[in-house]
Design a protein around this motif. Structure first.
Motif, mmCIF file in Angstrom:
data_model
loop_
_atom_site.group_PDB
_atom_site.id
_atom_site.type_symbol
_atom_site.label_atom_id
_atom_site.label_comp_id
_atom_site.label_asym_id
_atom_site.label_seq_id
_atom_site.Cartn_x
_atom_site.Cartn_y
_atom_site.Cartn_z
ATOM 1 N N THR A 28 -5.328 1.045 6.188
ATOM 2 C CA THR A 28 -4.868 2.083 7.119
ATOM 3 C C THR A 28 -3.423 2.510 6.887
ATOM 4 O O THR A 28 -2.990 3.521 7.457
ATOM 5 C CB THR A 28 -4.993 1.599 8.574
ATOM 6 O OG1 THR A 28 -4.065 0.517 8.788
ATOM 7 C CG2 THR A 28 -6.410 1.118 8.874
ATOM 8 N N ASN A 29 -2.675 1.732 6.115
ATOM 9 C CA ASN A 29 -1.240 1.969 5.916
ATOM 10 C C ASN A 29 -0.449 1.871 7.219
ATOM 11 O O ASN A 29 0.664 2.400 7.323
ATOM 12 C CB ASN A 29 -0.987 3.342 5.269
ATOM 13 C CG ASN A 29 -1.524 3.424 3.857
ATOM 14 O OD1 ASN A 29 -1.376 2.487 3.078
ATOM 15 N ND2 ASN A 29 -2.161 4.535 3.519
ATOM 16 N N GLU A 30 -1.011 1.211 8.212
ATOM 17 C CA GLU A 30 -0.359 1.040 9.503
ATOM 18 C C GLU A 30 0.375 -0.301 9.524
ATOM 19 O O GLU A 30 -0.247 -1.360 9.437
ATOM 20 C CB GLU A 30 -1.390 1.094 10.642
ATOM 21 C CG GLU A 30 -0.811 0.859 12.031
ATOM 22 C CD GLU A 30 0.275 1.863 12.372
ATOM 23 O OE1 GLU A 30 1.444 1.446 12.507
ATOM 24 O OE2 GLU A 30 -0.054 3.057 12.491
ATOM 25 N N CYS A 31 1.698 -0.248 9.636
ATOM 26 C CA CYS A 31 2.509 -1.472 9.608
ATOM 27 C C CYS A 31 3.086 -1.830 10.980
ATOM 28 O O CYS A 31 3.574 -2.947 11.167
ATOM 29 C CB CYS A 31 3.655 -1.323 8.608
ATOM 30 S SG CYS A 31 3.117 -1.076 6.911
ATOM 31 N N GLN A 63 -3.224 -3.271 6.907
ATOM 32 C CA GLN A 63 -2.187 -2.455 6.287
ATOM 33 C C GLN A 63 -2.665 -1.864 4.966
ATOM 34 O O GLN A 63 -2.318 -0.735 4.617
ATOM 35 C CB GLN A 63 -0.927 -3.290 6.081
ATOM 36 C CG GLN A 63 -0.256 -3.702 7.392
ATOM 37 C CD GLN A 63 0.937 -4.605 7.197
ATOM 38 O OE1 GLN A 63 1.155 -5.152 6.117
ATOM 39 N NE2 GLN A 63 1.722 -4.791 8.253
ATOM 40 N N LYS A 64 -3.486 -2.606 4.246
ATOM 41 C CA LYS A 64 -3.994 -2.140 2.960
ATOM 42 C C LYS A 64 -4.867 -0.904 3.116
ATOM 43 O O LYS A 64 -4.764 0.047 2.335
ATOM 44 C CB LYS A 64 -4.800 -3.264 2.301
ATOM 45 C CG LYS A 64 -5.373 -2.925 0.926
ATOM 46 C CD LYS A 64 -6.110 -4.125 0.356
ATOM 47 C CE LYS A 64 -6.703 -3.796 -1.003
ATOM 48 N NZ LYS A 64 -5.666 -3.496 -2.007
#
Length: 455
Positions: A53-56, A50-51
């Motif tokens: 790729t910003n993919e949650c 998440q840090k």
């Protein structure tokens, strides 16, 4: 989590920033994610994914599989996870073997797609060329490409001399997590990049912690000398082209101007908007010319938005905003007729050097470290005025200046190269430019303090 905000070696001092219970929790399977992959998905994997790729969203099997693949190929490299796991497995510090005296450790972003990564990898080739033993000490970086840049020489710290390819800001962070720099790395040298006329005064204490400081250009050496008593000039290593051109660019193709740059290295400094403005001033829309901007690490800044808007309204301006293979990048270089860099300041100017080696005519701002790459009478350098750096355009730049290249001067030079590209005069400039770089910056150059080392 602050401990993962820096891309540094894992030391026992750095590990102590978190209690053992937190480390155990980080490496435990995540209770919030369905465990249907070959490897358990840990809290650490989710945090780092998440840090970067910003993919949650991990709600599907495919998305969870993408996380695992990213972590195995990229995440472990970016955050030095193998080193982290090794250190965590020892309750007390393992006794180290004595450092050897017949080689050099190269410390830095060895797998990164950035200038400092190129610098380290080129230096590895130099040591190989000289028959000097070396070991690469990999530090992860968000631009890591392990599939392209992993090396069999990544063996950690084994020699009693180390060269650091990191900037002074990261060096200060490194000093905070290393108990004893000399005991850990032996005799230490740092080659910190810098692109302004004056180095920040607060760097003095950091640079004094290293045994030697080297500057990558005469411009940078002078700037660093203001905060360190003894800085040595060390010519960077420019490697020969990896690929031979299969065929020359056809004369019927548009005449192509090229600029290759990393927007993450401060886009205002790289100044692509000036290149676009000079190009549009030089040529009418019906002329058989084009401008290609190859960018990496782009982001939504005001400067870049202006460049994109101009490219949308002008079909001759093409933006390549994606990772290219080495072969594809070389084909892009081979398609160019002229290289343009209207930078505001450069510590060295690696892409300018690469263009000169390829015997391209190069139009560049006549300022800063890139001047080392040109003979004194090179005629394609652009006039400039010094201007104040605006807040937020470059770090530690209060009351500092850099160049504003003259758009009319650049435009006239672009027009001249377009109209005279195949003339004997420009061919002479191509040959002399390539010869200057080959003599002063390639593997056999003598302008490096390393040649005086007893290794």
């Amino acid at each position: 989590m602050d401990v993962f905000n820096h891309y540094l070696p894992w030391t026992y001092k750095r590990l102590s920033l978190l209690p053992e219970s937190i480390w155990q929790q980080l490496f435990s399977p995540s209770e919030n994610v369905e465990q249907d992959q070959t490897y358990p998905i840990t809290n650490l994997m989710v945090l780092l994914y998440q840090k970067i790729t910003n993919e949650c969203d991990l709600s599907t099997f495919k998305k969870r599989a993408s996380l695992v693949r990213w972590y195995e190929i990229y995440g472990k490299s970016i955050f030095n996870i193998e080193e982290l796991e090794t250190k965590l497995n020892y309750q007390t510090q393992k006794r180290r073997e004595p450092l050897k005296s017949n080689g050099v450790n190269l410390v830095g972003y060895s797998r990164g797609r950035l200038g400092l990564g190129e610098d380290l990898r080129a230096y590895a080739e130099l040591l190989k060329h000289k028959g000097i033993a070396f070991s690469i000490v990999h530090i992860g970086h968000p631009t890591d490409d392990p599939l392209s840049f992993s090396s069999p020489f990544e063996n950690g710290v084994i020699f009693d001399k180390s060269i650091f390819f990191i900037n002074a800001i990261e060096a200060a962070k490194l000093l905070e997590v290393v108990e004893d720099l000399s005991a850990t790395f032996g005799y230490t040298t740092i080659i910190p990049p810098w692109e302004l006329e004056h180095a920040p005064e607060e760097w003095a204490e950091t640079l004094d912690s290293f045994d030697e400081v080297w500057g990558i250009s005469h411009f940078t050496t002078k700037a660093l000398s203001r905060v360190h008593a003894s800085v040595k000039y060390s010519a960077p290593v420019v490697l020969p082209c990896k690929y031979e051109s299969e065929k020359r660019k056809k004369n019927t193709s548009p005449f192509r101007f090229l600029f290759v740059f990393d927007a993450g290295s401060y886009i205002e400094r790289k100044n692509p908007l000036a290149t676009v403005q000079a190009f549009q001033l030089a040529f009418a829309k019906n002329e058989n010319v084009e401008l290609v901007l190859k960018v990496s690490n782009s982001s939504d800044t005001e400067h870049w938005e202006k460049v994109k808007l101009k490219s949308l309204s002008d079909s001759r301006i093409k933006i390549v905003d994606k990772l290219l293979t080495s072969s594809d990048l070389e084909q892009l270089w081979d398609s160019a007729n002229c290289y343009v860099s209207l930078h505001r300041s450069e510590g060295f100017g690696r892409t300018i050097a690469e263009a000169l080696v390829r015997k391209l005519p190069v139009i560049a701002t006549a300022y800063s470290g890139s001047n080392d790459l040109f003979l004194d009478d090179y005629p394609l350098l652009v006039e400039f005025n010094l201007v104040m750096i605006n807040k937020g355009e470059y770090p530690s730049s209060t009351n500092a200046t850099w160049a504003a290249p003259n758009i009319e001067s650049a435009s006239a030079l672009m027009r001249y190269v377009f109209e005279h590209c195949e003339t004997e005069q420009i061919n002479k400039w191509r040959e002399s430019g390539a010869e200057h770089v080959q003599q002063n910056f390639m593997l056999h150059s003598k302008s490096r303090p390393l040649d005086g080392w007893n290794v």
